[in-house]
Design a protein around this motif. Structure first.
Motif, PDB file in Angstrom:
ATOM      1  N   GLU A  16       0.829  -1.212   0.000  1.00 50.05           N
ATOM      2  CA  GLU A  16       0.000   0.000   0.000  1.00 50.05           C
ATOM      3  C   GLU A  16       0.853   1.248   0.000  1.00 50.05           C
ATOM      4  O   GLU A  16       0.479   2.292  -0.486  1.00 50.05           O
ATOM      5  CB  GLU A  16      -0.893   0.005   1.245  1.00 50.05           C
ATOM      6  CG  GLU A  16      -2.093  -0.859   1.074  1.00 50.05           C
ATOM      7  CD  GLU A  16      -3.110  -0.593   2.141  1.00 50.05           C
ATOM      8  OE1 GLU A  16      -4.292  -0.680   1.806  1.00 50.05           O
ATOM      9  OE2 GLU A  16      -2.720  -0.305   3.277  1.00 50.05           O
ATOM     10  N   ASN A  17       2.037   1.091   0.624  1.00 51.04           N
ATOM     11  CA  ASN A  17       2.907   2.228   0.784  1.00 51.04           C
ATOM     12  C   ASN A  17       3.823   2.407  -0.415  1.00 51.04           C
ATOM     13  O   ASN A  17       4.461   3.436  -0.571  1.00 51.04           O
ATOM     14  CB  ASN A  17       3.724   2.021   2.058  1.00 51.04           C
ATOM     15  CG  ASN A  17       4.185   3.349   2.598  1.00 51.04           C
ATOM     16  OD1 ASN A  17       3.701   4.380   2.159  1.00 51.04           O
ATOM     17  ND2 ASN A  17       5.116   3.315   3.523  1.00 51.04           N
ATOM     18  N   THR A  24      -2.986   1.291  -8.708  1.00 46.46           N
ATOM     19  CA  THR A  24      -2.718  -0.066  -8.268  1.00 46.46           C
ATOM     20  C   THR A  24      -3.516  -1.068  -9.091  1.00 46.46           C
ATOM     21  O   THR A  24      -4.626  -0.786  -9.512  1.00 46.46           O
ATOM     22  CB  THR A  24      -3.097  -0.244  -6.797  1.00 46.46           C
ATOM     23  OG1 THR A  24      -3.563   1.016  -6.327  1.00 46.46           O
ATOM     24  CG2 THR A  24      -1.919  -0.718  -5.988  1.00 46.46           C
ATOM     25  N   LYS A  42      -3.524   5.748  -3.091  1.00 47.38           N
ATOM     26  CA  LYS A  42      -3.199   5.045  -1.852  1.00 47.38           C
ATOM     27  C   LYS A  42      -2.057   5.728  -1.125  1.00 47.38           C
ATOM     28  O   LYS A  42      -1.863   5.526   0.055  1.00 47.38           O
ATOM     29  CB  LYS A  42      -2.799   3.598  -2.163  1.00 47.38           C
ATOM     30  CG  LYS A  42      -3.805   2.832  -3.004  1.00 47.38           C
ATOM     31  CD  LYS A  42      -4.934   2.299  -2.149  1.00 47.38           C
ATOM     32  CE  LYS A  42      -5.895   1.419  -2.929  1.00 47.38           C
ATOM     33  NZ  LYS A  42      -6.487   2.056  -4.120  1.00 47.38           N
ATOM     34  N   SER A  43      -1.253   6.482  -1.858  1.00 45.96           N
ATOM     35  CA  SER A  43      -0.159   7.196  -1.216  1.00 45.96           C
ATOM     36  C   SER A  43      -0.034   8.571  -1.860  1.00 45.96           C
ATOM     37  O   SER A  43      -0.642   8.822  -2.901  1.00 45.96           O
ATOM     38  CB  SER A  43       1.143   6.433  -1.408  1.00 45.96           C
ATOM     39  OG  SER A  43       1.585   6.602  -2.737  1.00 45.96           O
ATOM     40  N   ASP A  46       0.597   8.835  -5.524  1.00 46.43           N
ATOM     41  CA  ASP A  46      -0.488   8.550  -6.468  1.00 46.43           C
ATOM     42  C   ASP A  46      -1.319   9.779  -6.802  1.00 46.43           C
ATOM     43  O   ASP A  46      -2.099   9.771  -7.747  1.00 46.43           O
ATOM     44  CB  ASP A  46      -1.450   7.510  -5.876  1.00 46.43           C
ATOM     45  CG  ASP A  46      -0.862   6.119  -5.921  1.00 46.43           C
ATOM     46  OD1 ASP A  46       0.124   5.926  -6.654  1.00 46.43           O
ATOM     47  OD2 ASP A  46      -1.388   5.240  -5.228  1.00 46.43           O
ATOM     48  N   SER A  81      -8.672  12.374  -0.546  1.00 48.71           N
ATOM     49  CA  SER A  81      -7.702  11.306  -0.825  1.00 48.71           C
ATOM     50  C   SER A  81      -6.335  11.650  -0.264  1.00 48.71           C
ATOM     51  O   SER A  81      -5.650  10.795   0.296  1.00 48.71           O
ATOM     52  CB  SER A  81      -7.561  11.094  -2.324  1.00 48.71           C
ATOM     53  OG  SER A  81      -8.799  10.989  -2.922  1.00 48.71           O
ATOM     54  N   ALA A  85      -4.317   9.529   2.499  1.00 48.59           N
ATOM     55  CA  ALA A  85      -3.030   8.927   2.138  1.00 48.59           C
ATOM     56  C   ALA A  85      -1.942   9.386   3.088  1.00 48.59           C
ATOM     57  O   ALA A  85      -1.113   8.599   3.557  1.00 48.59           O
ATOM     58  CB  ALA A  85      -2.672   9.299   0.698  1.00 48.59           C
ATOM     59  N   LYS A  88      -2.249   7.619   6.341  1.00 49.61           N
ATOM     60  CA  LYS A  88      -1.811   6.233   6.217  1.00 49.61           C
ATOM     61  C   LYS A  88      -0.293   6.150   6.226  1.00 49.61           C
ATOM     62  O   LYS A  88       0.294   5.278   6.856  1.00 49.61           O
ATOM     63  CB  LYS A  88      -2.363   5.659   4.899  1.00 49.61           C
ATOM     64  CG  LYS A  88      -2.652   4.172   5.000  1.00 49.61           C
ATOM     65  CD  LYS A  88      -3.219   3.646   3.697  1.00 49.61           C
ATOM     66  CE  LYS A  88      -4.725   3.674   3.646  1.00 49.61           C
ATOM     67  NZ  LYS A  88      -5.246   3.512   2.280  1.00 49.61           N
TER      68      LYS A  88
END
Ligand SMILES: Nc1ncnc2c1ncn2[C@@H]1O[C@H](COP(=O)(O)OP(=O)(O)OP(=O)(O)O)[C@@H](O)[C@H]1O
Ligand SMILES: [Mg+2]
Lengths: 390, 356
Positions: A16-17, A24, A42-43, A46, A81, A85, A88
């Protein structure tokens, strides 16, 4: 056994990182998600087209010292988003559950509730990464700074009172919490709050990067497009990437359906794999986006031109009645008509001056919820009047 | 006995008689598994609801047709209790939040979260998500719309929304950005004729193409109206022919009368008479906008060409005021007075002057 799970968890986390700039790969499990969710960044890497913001945020990620933040910009440009991200990447999949509080417009956000929820959350003891070697590993991957993050998404729908109450709360808990406010209209955030935050503006997505993202998604989903589709997607979505992705997905469905029909029809016959029927077309995107076809708008343009034949009203009214019955949105009619008239060099400036005032009035009325039929009929008649010089 | 409108309502996408491409599109969306949030818009009487009911059937099978109506009580932050009706099946819910006016946000917040957080009860259900149909979505307050935003993203595994609206102009941009827009155009006059023909056959009416054409024209491309008129004509006449008059609804007849009244005489006494009629319409729950619009379009064929743009201008002006103001009768009356002045000025050969 527990070890086994750990490795899997970390692998998942690392995946994910993993800072790939590509979307993805889809997995079976999320195959049925709407693409906007499936391809949510996701990061930070992205996130497309917000280079300045991302550079700054990446720096804060390294120093792990976050200011209070205010994200603002039009819909679908990556605000939510980005903050998700960021969180996360700061805390990793485990800690994020206890370190981040997300409140949005779907939660009750009166003064007392905000105060209480924030207070309760801020007061909770800081959770820590697991102990032992696993924890060290975790820490190496995620900075886990010693504060919590409170995300107030869609903050522009909070009342002024709730916002001022927030001021104190922000100060009281500033040692152990950081706030991230997100909104579309920065002017709806009261000054004292805004001035406590570093501001990040999210731009409309019009550049090559957004196009690239759409092309990547199309590739991963195996959809093919005729030339100009990506440009049309971007244009129709008005800089809103979420919209562009939704359009792309439904255009793809449409093409899929046609391909299916074609197969049924021809049955045993060979279906031409490269056949144009399987490509997304520019017109299908426009149709999905609610863009009025050129010839319909031209019909209206013709009707408002001064000409010898028949009375003005008799020429204009049936065209408008048809457009209303066809269900075209009045806002769309107003926008497209405006473009046509303002771009038309053969119309004198004096006439244009009169006409733009009518557009201003019509736009306001539509926003106020006035009847669409009457509003665009009136607008068109005024335009016709101005063109005829009466 | 059920009205024709309900009795012969098509129930599956295949049975819908016009906009076949649209039906195909909805079917492929329903079969794809990644059904998006939808915003269905189009003029009233175009068949939006019918189309959506059929789409739900394509999504879940005939089980969605087993519906029940519950009354729920919601509590506002100021402890006011709101009663609210919910139509639901095992698979979907249907709500009309504008029923509770400015409190719609509370309903939307509570109800949608509740739905989103509960799993589908029927494990054999064809879809993992439940659908919530929101009627009159263009009447949702901004607050209520804002409350939908993140819910639509966060709970997308469990929840899909179908918003029904007459137009997208009043839907805020962040919501438009989260939905797939689907336009449902009104059926054309020929398409209406086709439907009438089919329904007439089922009812055992004697076919009369000419009459059906007239009804289609008269209906203004509104299928619901056309069917109501079709039923009325046949109910009131043993035998129909191409000349059988189509009775307009009472309220429309009254508005036609008002139009004649205010064309014939431009006096304060006349305004007074008309006021009584306007009140009559309002007490019969005819929306002020409908009154003003119908009146305007009834006036048009009867007034001088040179006047028409001017009358439309004031009609649009006062309709906007109806929307913004609080006393609709003021603005209806103001329109009547304005009409009389403008006509009077025109008769005297004066220029229109906005404020004399
Ligand atoms: N900059 C971006 N890079 C990559 N994808 C993006 C970007 N902006 C938007 N998207 C796509 O659009 C979707 C919605 O984005 P996001 O939720 O971040 O928008 P937002 O700015 O919070 O909008 P809103 O103001 O409506 O809440 C994402 O799931 C993603 O698919
Ligand atoms: Mg957002």
């Amino acid at each position: 056994m527990s070890n086994f799970f750990d490795i899997r968890a970390r692998k998942a986390a690392a995946a994910e990182n993993g800072g790939s700039s590509k979307a993805t790969k889809p997995t079976e499990n999320n195959r049925l998600q709407p693409w906007v969710e499936k391809y949510r960044p996701k990061s930070l890497d992205d996130v497309t087209s917000q280079d300045h913001t991302i550079t700054v945020l990446r720096r804060t990620l390294q120093s792990a010292n976050l200011p209070h933040m205010l994200f603002y910009g039009p819909p679908g440009t990556g605000k939510t988003s980005t903050v998700l991200a960021l969180a996360k990447q700061l805390y990793g999949p485990e800690l994020i559950k206890t370190r981040v509080l997300e409140l949005n417009a779907s939660d009750e956000r009166g003064i007392s509730i905000v105060r209480e929820k924030v207070k309760d959350f801020a007061r909770m003891q800081l959770s820590n990464p697991p102990a032992g070697p696993a924890g060290e590993e975790y820490r190496r991957k995620y900075p886990c700074p010693p504060y919590k993050i409170i995300i107030l998404d869609e903050a522009d729908s909070m009342t002024q009172d709730a916002q001022s109450a927030l001021r104190r709360t922000m100060e009281t808990y500033s040692k152990i919490t950081r706030f991230c406010l997100i909104c579309n209209y920065v002017t709806r955030i009261i000054d004292p709050l805004a001035s406590r935050c570093s501001k990040f503006r999210f731009k409309s997505l019009g550049d090559g990067n957004a196009q690239k993202r759409l092309e990547d998604i199309a590739k991963l989903e195996n959809v093919r497009m005729e030339d100009g589709v990506v440009e049309t997607l971007i244009k129709c979505a008005e800089g809103d990437l979420r919209k562009a992705i939704t359009f792309l997905q439904s255009a793809a469905r449409l093409v899929g359906a046609q391909a299916l029909e074609a197969k049924k029809d021809k049955d045993a016959m060979e279906v031409d794999e490269e056949g144009d029927g399987k490509r997304i077309t520019v017109r299908s995107v426009e149709e999905i986006a609610g863009v009025i076809p050129e010839n319909t708008i031209d019909r209206l343009l013709q009707a408002v031109q001064p000409s010898g034949k028949g009375a003005q009203y008799e020429r204009v009214a049936p065209v408008i009645a048809d457009m209303v019955a066809e269900g075209w949105s009045a806002t769309q009619v107003v926008n497209q008509l405006y473009d046509k008239i303002v771009m038309n060099d053969s119309i004198e400036n004096k006439q244009k001056n009169r006409i733009v005032m009518s557009f201003s009035e019509a736009d306001k009325r539509l926003v106020d919820g006035a009847d669409e039929h009457l509003t665009i009929l009136d607008l068109s008649l005024q335009v016709a009047g101005a063109l005829a010089g009466s | 006995m059920a009205l024709l409108v309900d009795k012969h309502r098509p129930r599956s996408l295949e049975a819908l008689s016009y906009h076949h491409t649209l039906s195909d599109r909805l079917r492929s969306l329903a079969q794809s598994g990644d059904f998006p949030h939808l915003l269905i818009y189009g003029p009233s009487g175009a068949g939006k609801k019918t189309r959506i009911t059929a789409t739900l059937r394509a999504l879940y099978g005939p089980g969605v047709e087993k519906i029940k109506i519950d009354s729920r009580v919601f509590q506002t932050t100021s402890n006011r209790k709101l009663e609210f009706n919910i139509v639901s099946s095992n698979y979907h819910l249907e709500i009309t939040p504008s029923d509770v006016g400015n409190y719609d946000r509370v309903v939307v917040q509570d109800l949608l979260k509740e739905v989103a957080q509960t799993q589908q009860v029927d494990l054999a259900a064809k879809q993992r998500f439940k659908v919530v149909v929101i009627n009159e979505a263009d009447h949702l307050t901004r607050d209520a719309q804002a409350a939908l935003r993140r819910t639509m993203e966060k709970y997308s595994p469990n929840l899909r929304l179908i918003l029904l609206a007459n137009s997208t102009s009043n839907i805020i941009a962040p919501i438009r950005s989260r939905t797939l827009l689907v336009r449902v155009a009104a059926p054309t006059e020929e398409e209406i004729c086709d439907v009438l023909k089919k329904v007439g056959k089922k009812e055992g009416y004697k076919e009369n193409a000419e009459l059906e054409k007239r009804i289609a024209k008269e209906s203004g491309r509104n299928l619901r109206r056309a069917l109501l008129m079709f039923e009325a004509v046949h109910a009131q006449n043993e035998q129909v022919n191409e000349k059988t008059p189509i009775p307009p609804p009472d309220w429309e007849a009254l508005i036609a009368q008002i139009a004649d009244d205010i064309i014939a005489e431009h006096t304060p006494a006349r305004i007074l008479q008309v006021r009584a009629k306007l009140y009559d319409l309002l007490t019969h729950c005819i929306p002020a906008t409908t009154i003003l619009k119908t009146l305007t379009f009834k006036l048009m064929p009867k007034i001088d060409d040179a006047l028409k743009s001017e009358v439309v201008k004031w009609s649009a002006f006062y309709e906007h005021r109806i929307r913004m103001g609080s006393k609709v009768i003021f603005h209806l009356e103001a329109f009547v007075a304005k009409f009389m002045r403008v006509s009077e000025a025109h008769l005297m050969g004066m220029d229109f002057d906005d404020d004399f």
